[in-house]
Design a protein around this motif. Sequence first.
Motif, short mmCIF file in Angstrom:
data_model
loop_
_atom_site.label_atom_id
_atom_site.label_comp_id
_atom_site.label_asym_id
_atom_site.label_seq_id
_atom_site.Cartn_x
_atom_site.Cartn_y
_atom_site.Cartn_z
N ILE A 23 27.29 42.21 53.01
CA ILE A 23 28.72 42.52 52.93
C ILE A 23 29.39 41.64 51.88
N ILE A 24 29.07 40.32 51.90
CA ILE A 24 29.68 39.41 50.94
C ILE A 24 29.26 39.75 49.51
N SER A 25 28.00 40.16 49.33
CA SER A 25 27.53 40.57 47.99
C SER A 25 28.30 41.78 47.50
N SER A 26 28.52 42.74 48.40
CA SER A 26 29.29 43.94 48.02
C SER A 26 30.72 43.58 47.69
N ILE A 27 31.30 42.67 48.48
CA ILE A 27 32.67 42.23 48.21
C ILE A 27 32.74 41.51 46.87
N SER A 28 31.70 40.75 46.52
CA SER A 28 31.67 40.05 45.23
C SER A 28 31.74 41.03 44.08
N VAL A 29 30.90 42.07 44.14
CA VAL A 29 30.91 43.09 43.09
C VAL A 29 32.25 43.81 43.06
N ILE A 34 37.47 45.24 40.62
CA ILE A 34 38.92 45.45 40.69
C ILE A 34 39.64 44.62 39.63
N ALA A 35 39.24 43.35 39.47
CA ALA A 35 39.88 42.50 38.47
C ALA A 35 39.65 43.05 37.06
N THR A 36 38.45 43.53 36.78
CA THR A 36 38.15 44.10 35.46
C THR A 36 38.96 45.37 35.21
N THR A 37 39.01 46.25 36.23
CA THR A 37 39.78 47.49 36.10
C THR A 37 41.24 47.19 35.83
N ALA A 38 41.79 46.21 36.56
CA ALA A 38 43.20 45.83 36.36
C ALA A 38 43.44 45.32 34.95
N MET A 39 42.51 44.53 34.42
CA MET A 39 42.68 44.00 33.06
C MET A 39 42.68 45.13 32.04
N VAL A 40 41.75 46.07 32.17
CA VAL A 40 41.69 47.19 31.22
C VAL A 40 42.97 48.01 31.28
N CYS A 41 43.42 48.33 32.48
CA CYS A 41 44.60 49.20 32.64
C CYS A 41 45.87 48.52 32.16
N GLY A 337 29.78 44.25 38.18
CA GLY A 337 31.21 44.42 38.43
C GLY A 337 31.99 44.77 37.18
N VAL A 338 31.66 44.08 36.05
CA VAL A 338 32.42 44.33 34.82
C VAL A 338 32.13 45.72 34.26
N LEU A 339 30.88 46.17 34.33
CA LEU A 339 30.55 47.50 33.80
C LEU A 339 31.23 48.60 34.62
N ILE A 340 31.16 48.46 35.95
CA ILE A 340 31.83 49.46 36.81
C ILE A 340 33.33 49.41 36.59
N GLY A 341 33.87 48.18 36.48
CA GLY A 341 35.32 48.03 36.30
C GLY A 341 35.80 48.62 34.98
N ILE A 342 35.04 48.41 33.90
CA ILE A 342 35.43 48.96 32.60
C ILE A 342 35.41 50.49 32.63
N VAL A 343 34.34 51.04 33.19
CA VAL A 343 34.25 52.51 33.29
C VAL A 343 35.41 53.06 34.11
N VAL A 388 35.02 38.44 31.40
CA VAL A 388 34.39 38.51 32.73
C VAL A 388 32.99 37.92 32.69
N VAL A 389 32.23 38.22 31.63
CA VAL A 389 30.85 37.71 31.54
C VAL A 389 30.85 36.18 31.44
N VAL A 390 31.71 35.63 30.60
CA VAL A 390 31.76 34.17 30.44
C VAL A 390 32.17 33.49 31.74
N ILE A 391 33.21 34.04 32.39
CA ILE A 391 33.63 33.46 33.67
C ILE A 391 32.52 33.58 34.70
N GLY A 392 31.81 34.71 34.69
CA GLY A 392 30.69 34.88 35.61
C GLY A 392 29.59 33.87 35.36
N LEU A 393 29.28 33.62 34.09
CA LEU A 393 28.23 32.65 33.75
C LEU A 393 28.61 31.24 34.21
N LEU A 394 29.86 30.87 33.90
CA LEU A 394 30.30 29.53 34.25
C LEU A 394 30.43 29.35 35.76
#
Length: 413
Positions: A23-29, A34-41, A337-343, A388-394
Amino acid sequence: MSFPFHIAKRYIFSKKSHHSINIISSISVLGVTIATTAMVCILSVFNGFESMVAGLFTSFDPQLKVVPTSGKYFKTDTPVLSVIGNHPDVDMVTEVVEDKALAASEGRQMMVTVKGVDDSFERQSDIDKILVGEGVFDLHAVDLQYGVFGVNVLTSLGLNIDFDTPVKIYAPKKGEKINLSNPMNDFRQDELYSPHVAFMVMQAKYDSHYVISSLSFARRLFDKQGMATSLEVKLKEGADVDDVKKDLKSSLGAQFDVLDRYEQQADTFKIMKVEKFVSYAFLTFILLIASFNVISSLSMLIIDKRDDIRTLHNLGASNKDISWIFMIEGWMISISGVLIGIVLGVVLCLIQQEFGVLKFGSSAGSYIVDTYPVRLLVSDIVLVFFTVVVIGLLSVWFPVRHFSKQQIKRAEN
């Protein structure tokens, strides 16, 4: 690297011993998505507003505007200015005198900006697209001087488009002290009649302050014969604005500056860029918070897989390999998360562009546009992806190294 990647891939899709980890893994993705989608929009909406505002200005502002780098007025017979009209990509040049004055009519008065233009202005600009009324754009006839007022200026003066009584325009005489006993003697006075049209740009900067008159009227009113405040340039069809601007700036030297439409409205677009950056910064902060879910997911996964860590260690896997397994899994969560969010963000923006789902209000025509404008830019999508990728890496690097080392030490003992 293939060994850690292979194990990380199995871990991300395999069932965990505790259902809460799934559940936590799904929530992470989901959080990263959601954050990525919001940024694109949101970035696309700011782009849409910027394009909309630029489109509104094009009916009033010239493609290029030549202004003096120091002072307000310049002599129009300055030899260097001849290069403008001789440029092969320049179609038309209009002399302009623009200054402040006082407009008065039937007991009402207000400060206005009088913009005096020559007879080529109608062909040089798109003024016909923003005219309202039954008349035609005309600035003078025989001895009469016409004034094309902004619609809000007419409202403030208590006039309609077809006003009969001329509007009196006052401008102070330069270099003279005002005589308080009879101050009107220290002002030049003239009158403007109605050509039975007004203009409406749908921008308060213009509609509430500007009056367009003839060049001769403005020069007489402000006592600036042979002078101008700017030259407005129209280019030939297909000419590149940036190239012509660069050529003219090089030819005119330091005495004059050449402004494109964005530079003419620098304050407006600067504010919009600041707002866009602030929104991007806030969304990045939200993304950082969403990344804590990834940290929680990985931490629980490391604890859940402590027996696997012991087994891998006994089979000869190095501490570095084991750390890389969980680091790669964290990156896979972020990248998923970022790929799904961008799409998803791109799809939502395209739907808004096509169907205008999100509207400003229930009644059409209450605003300049009825729906939120959006414009997708590849540069924004690339920016969001790398953010998103850089924040994810860090966000996964330190906790993975910390927790995995703890579990490796326990496995060794």
